[in-house]
Scaffold this motif. Sequence first.
Motif, PDB file in Angstrom:
ATOM      1  N   ASN A   1       0.810  -1.253  -0.112  1.00  0.00           N
ATOM      2  CA  ASN A   1      -0.152  -0.150   0.187  1.00  0.00           C
ATOM      3  C   ASN A   1       1.007   1.132  -0.121  1.00  0.00           C
ATOM      4  O   ASN A   1       0.735   2.155  -0.692  1.00  0.00           O
ATOM      5  CB  ASN A   1      -0.933  -0.011   1.120  1.00  0.00           C
ATOM      6  CG  ASN A   1      -2.046  -1.087   0.930  1.00  0.00           C
ATOM      7  OD1 ASN A   1      -2.448  -1.536   0.003  1.00  0.00           O
ATOM      8  ND2 ASN A   1      -2.554  -1.605   2.315  1.00  0.00           N
ATOM      9  N   SER A   2       1.993   1.292   0.740  1.00  0.00           N
ATOM     10  CA  SER A   2       2.539   2.428   0.785  1.00  0.00           C
ATOM     11  C   SER A   2       3.459   2.454  -0.547  1.00  0.00           C
ATOM     12  O   SER A   2       3.862   3.573  -0.944  1.00  0.00           O
ATOM     13  CB  SER A   2       3.877   2.187   1.940  1.00  0.00           C
ATOM     14  OG  SER A   2       4.765   3.158   2.075  1.00  0.00           O
ATOM     15  N   PHE A   3       4.004   1.287  -1.135  1.00  0.00           N
ATOM     16  CA  PHE A   3       4.773   1.435  -2.394  1.00  0.00           C
ATOM     17  C   PHE A   3       3.797   2.049  -3.173  1.00  0.00           C
ATOM     18  O   PHE A   3       4.595   2.756  -4.229  1.00  0.00           O
ATOM     19  CB  PHE A   3       5.168  -0.147  -2.629  1.00  0.00           C
ATOM     20  CG  PHE A   3       5.906  -0.349  -3.777  1.00  0.00           C
ATOM     21  CD1 PHE A   3       7.190   0.074  -3.853  1.00  0.00           C
ATOM     22  CD2 PHE A   3       5.495  -0.934  -5.012  1.00  0.00           C
ATOM     23  CE1 PHE A   3       8.014  -0.249  -5.019  1.00  0.00           C
ATOM     24  CE2 PHE A   3       6.286  -1.163  -6.267  1.00  0.00           C
ATOM     25  CZ  PHE A   3       7.580  -0.768  -6.194  1.00  0.00           C
ATOM     26  N   LEU A   4       2.486   1.509  -3.452  1.00  0.00           N
ATOM     27  CA  LEU A   4       1.927   2.251  -4.316  1.00  0.00           C
ATOM     28  C   LEU A   4       1.365   3.594  -4.291  1.00  0.00           C
ATOM     29  O   LEU A   4       1.390   4.273  -5.049  1.00  0.00           O
ATOM     30  CB  LEU A   4       0.687   1.443  -4.341  1.00  0.00           C
ATOM     31  CG  LEU A   4      -0.776   1.704  -5.234  1.00  0.00           C
ATOM     32  CD1 LEU A   4      -0.457   1.312  -6.697  1.00  0.00           C
ATOM     33  CD2 LEU A   4      -1.923   0.495  -4.954  1.00  0.00           C
ATOM     34  N   LYS A   5       1.398   4.082  -2.939  1.00  0.00           N
ATOM     35  CA  LYS A   5       0.905   5.400  -2.820  1.00  0.00           C
ATOM     36  C   LYS A   5       2.176   6.308  -2.909  1.00  0.00           C
ATOM     37  O   LYS A   5       1.869   7.484  -3.523  1.00  0.00           O
ATOM     38  CB  LYS A   5       0.385   5.678  -1.309  1.00  0.00           C
ATOM     39  CG  LYS A   5      -0.178   6.886  -1.044  1.00  0.00           C
ATOM     40  CD  LYS A   5      -1.110   6.717   0.408  1.00  0.00           C
ATOM     41  CE  LYS A   5      -1.643   8.251   0.673  1.00  0.00           C
ATOM     42  NZ  LYS A   5      -2.371   8.017   2.021  1.00  0.00           N
ATOM     43  N   PHE A   6       3.121   5.936  -2.286  1.00  0.00           N
ATOM     44  CA  PHE A   6       4.308   7.156  -2.324  1.00  0.00           C
ATOM     45  C   PHE A   6       5.672   6.671  -3.242  1.00  0.00           C
ATOM     46  O   PHE A   6       6.515   7.493  -3.019  1.00  0.00           O
ATOM     47  CB  PHE A   6       4.917   7.163  -0.809  1.00  0.00           C
ATOM     48  CG  PHE A   6       3.627   7.773   0.113  1.00  0.00           C
ATOM     49  CD1 PHE A   6       3.267   8.970  -0.359  1.00  0.00           C
ATOM     50  CD2 PHE A   6       3.255   6.716   1.108  1.00  0.00           C
ATOM     51  CE1 PHE A   6       2.163   9.491   0.783  1.00  0.00           C
ATOM     52  CE2 PHE A   6       2.017   7.533   1.885  1.00  0.00           C
ATOM     53  CZ  PHE A   6       1.607   8.808   1.597  1.00  0.00           C
ATOM     54  N   GLY A   7       5.460   5.519  -3.958  1.00  0.00           N
ATOM     55  CA  GLY A   7       6.488   5.237  -4.893  1.00  0.00           C
ATOM     56  C   GLY A   7       7.704   4.357  -4.367  1.00  0.00           C
ATOM     57  O   GLY A   7       7.680   3.850  -3.195  1.00  0.00           O
ATOM     58  N   ASN A   8       8.706   4.548  -5.170  1.00  0.00           N
ATOM     59  CA  ASN A   8       9.862   3.527  -5.264  1.00  0.00           C
ATOM     60  C   ASN A   8      11.135   4.209  -4.734  1.00  0.00           C
ATOM     61  O   ASN A   8      12.303   3.660  -5.037  1.00  0.00           O
ATOM     62  CB  ASN A   8      10.035   2.830  -6.483  1.00  0.00           C
ATOM     63  CG  ASN A   8      10.135   3.923  -7.802  1.00  0.00           C
ATOM     64  OD1 ASN A   8      10.234   5.016  -7.579  1.00  0.00           O
ATOM     65  ND2 ASN A   8       9.735   3.373  -8.943  1.00  0.00           N
ATOM     66  N   LEU A   9      11.243   5.436  -4.436  1.00  0.00           N
ATOM     67  CA  LEU A   9      12.493   6.002  -4.251  1.00  0.00           C
ATOM     68  C   LEU A   9      12.992   5.816  -2.613  1.00  0.00           C
ATOM     69  O   LEU A   9      11.975   5.795  -1.837  1.00  0.00           O
ATOM     70  CB  LEU A   9      12.492   7.659  -4.323  1.00  0.00           C
ATOM     71  CG  LEU A   9      12.089   8.031  -5.423  1.00  0.00           C
ATOM     72  CD1 LEU A   9      12.132   9.542  -5.539  1.00  0.00           C
ATOM     73  CD2 LEU A   9      12.813   7.541  -6.716  1.00  0.00           C
ATOM     74  N   PRO A  10      14.413   5.376  -2.385  1.00  0.00           N
ATOM     75  CA  PRO A  10      14.688   4.754  -1.363  1.00  0.00           C
ATOM     76  C   PRO A  10      14.519   5.569  -0.086  1.00  0.00           C
ATOM     77  O   PRO A  10      14.059   5.418   1.130  1.00  0.00           O
ATOM     78  CB  PRO A  10      16.109   4.479  -1.232  1.00  0.00           C
ATOM     79  CG  PRO A  10      16.362   4.414  -2.825  1.00  0.00           C
ATOM     80  CD  PRO A  10      15.155   5.268  -3.365  1.00  0.00           C
ATOM     81  N   GLU A  11      14.770   6.992  -0.200  1.00  0.00           N
ATOM     82  CA  GLU A  11      14.780   7.914   0.591  1.00  0.00           C
ATOM     83  C   GLU A  11      13.341   8.353   1.315  1.00  0.00           C
ATOM     84  O   GLU A  11      13.073   8.717   2.534  1.00  0.00           O
ATOM     85  CB  GLU A  11      15.468   9.361   0.398  1.00  0.00           C
ATOM     86  CG  GLU A  11      14.460  10.284  -0.393  1.00  0.00           C
ATOM     87  CD  GLU A  11      15.199  11.623  -0.518  1.00  0.00           C
ATOM     88  OE1 GLU A  11      14.818  12.455  -0.166  1.00  0.00           O
ATOM     89  OE2 GLU A  11      16.139  11.592  -1.283  1.00  0.00           O
ATOM     90  N   ILE A  12      12.193   8.033   0.509  1.00  0.00           N
ATOM     91  CA  ILE A  12      10.838   8.259   0.812  1.00  0.00           C
ATOM     92  C   ILE A  12      10.256   7.381   1.901  1.00  0.00           C
ATOM     93  O   ILE A  12       9.524   7.621   2.823  1.00  0.00           O
ATOM     94  CB  ILE A  12       9.895   8.259  -0.419  1.00  0.00           C
ATOM     95  CG1 ILE A  12      10.522   9.065  -1.364  1.00  0.00           C
ATOM     96  CG2 ILE A  12       8.436   8.577  -0.099  1.00  0.00           C
ATOM     97  CD1 ILE A  12      10.263  10.601  -0.855  1.00  0.00           C
ATOM     98  N   ILE A  13      11.021   5.817   1.830  1.00  0.00           N
ATOM     99  CA  ILE A  13      10.266   4.776   2.621  1.00  0.00           C
ATOM    100  C   ILE A  13       9.847   5.140   4.185  1.00  0.00           C
ATOM    101  O   ILE A  13       9.021   5.218   4.467  1.00  0.00           O
ATOM    102  CB  ILE A  13      11.048   3.677   2.604  1.00  0.00           C
ATOM    103  CG1 ILE A  13      10.965   3.420   1.060  1.00  0.00           C
ATOM    104  CG2 ILE A  13      10.615   2.469   3.162  1.00  0.00           C
ATOM    105  CD1 ILE A  13      12.243   2.088   0.766  1.00  0.00           C
ATOM    106  N   ASN A  14      10.940   5.528   4.773  1.00  0.00           N
ATOM    107  CA  ASN A  14      10.905   5.737   6.292  1.00  0.00           C
ATOM    108  C   ASN A  14      10.881   7.281   6.709  1.00  0.00           C
ATOM    109  O   ASN A  14      10.709   7.640   7.922  1.00  0.00           O
ATOM    110  CB  ASN A  14      12.260   5.267   6.853  1.00  0.00           C
ATOM    111  CG  ASN A  14      12.257   3.865   6.972  1.00  0.00           C
ATOM    112  OD1 ASN A  14      11.421   3.074   7.000  1.00  0.00           O
ATOM    113  ND2 ASN A  14      13.139   3.075   6.294  1.00  0.00           N
TER     114      ASN A  14
END
Length: 355
Positions: free
Chosen positions: A144-157
């Motif tokens: 759900n997070s991958f889908l909503k906010f994308g695939n850039l490493p720095e965005i994850i956490n």
Amino acid sequence: MKSLETCYEINFSKINFIERKVKITNPKTIISGASKTGKTYLIYDFLSNFKSNEYLYIDFSDLRNDLIEIAKNLEEFIKKNEIIVLILENFEFQFSIPSCENIIISTSSNEIIEGFEHINLNALDFEEYLLHDNKHQNITQSFNSFLKFGNLPEIINLEEHKKIQRLQEIIRLICKDETQYEILKIMIENIDEKKSLFQLFNSLKTKIKLSKDKFYEVCKILENSRIIYFLPKYNQEKSTKKIFCYNYSFLNAITYTKKFKNEFSNMVFLELINKYEDIYYYEQIDFYIKSKNIAVVSIPFFNTFLNNNLIKKIIKNALELNIKEINIITISNNEKIQDPKIKINVLPFYEWALS
């Protein structure tokens, strides 16, 4: 030599690195890729094999570094300090590369130099994303997070309320001026659409002052930097290409208009480019992988009964290309559709991406 002396004091030994599927293995390597895909962290991983006094790390995006001073004194500085690893970050080949045992270059250019291995680094695929994600408890939350906010490493956490703002900042960082920003923005707004550059130019020139040459020049820069992709139609090179972006969540960051199917298709496309080079689209078929004789179709909310007519059209066109297998990628559906001539799988994205 103040810039070089200061750069030589940098020590990366305490940086934690999470493995990527791509690794620097050649002592002479050029890494290219779009902004914030993780090029720098690949370099940190490589430097972990050396002592801090063995490498010189120069970042040309650091405003404190004096380009003229570095170009003039670099060769001498490397010899004097017996440096065995030279890192040129955000380097645009403004001067000749000096001699050194190991040279790693990161760049937005698509530069090919004899003797150097070339790595094109994409953003995280879903499997890599799961390795980076230490915030969510299960695969559904991660997806759900991958889908909503994308695939850039720095965005994850990042904290969730800061994610859209950071995505907007990254879009701005990519662009050198307002014209480039407007061109990138119209590209992002049209992901998973069949739009010609001429159509987009005509649309944009009603909003900003823009020459055709400038528009096409920026489009070529965005393509060469792997920020924007243009997917051709199979066997019809003159047909309008489909537009995709290296991070589908940029769409959600620049508009309130919801285009969920477009974002989802872009997400599927990015998983495919990590594995295949011969990708096309075709009538009713989102992605045709010629080397594998496979069709991939993204239908986020799949229903066998409601999508029955569409399935018939997809099968008809797939048989024209002698395709042996159709994978229909969904949010959560998982089933097999019986057909005497072709294998049809209906799979949730996370299962397909990890298979």
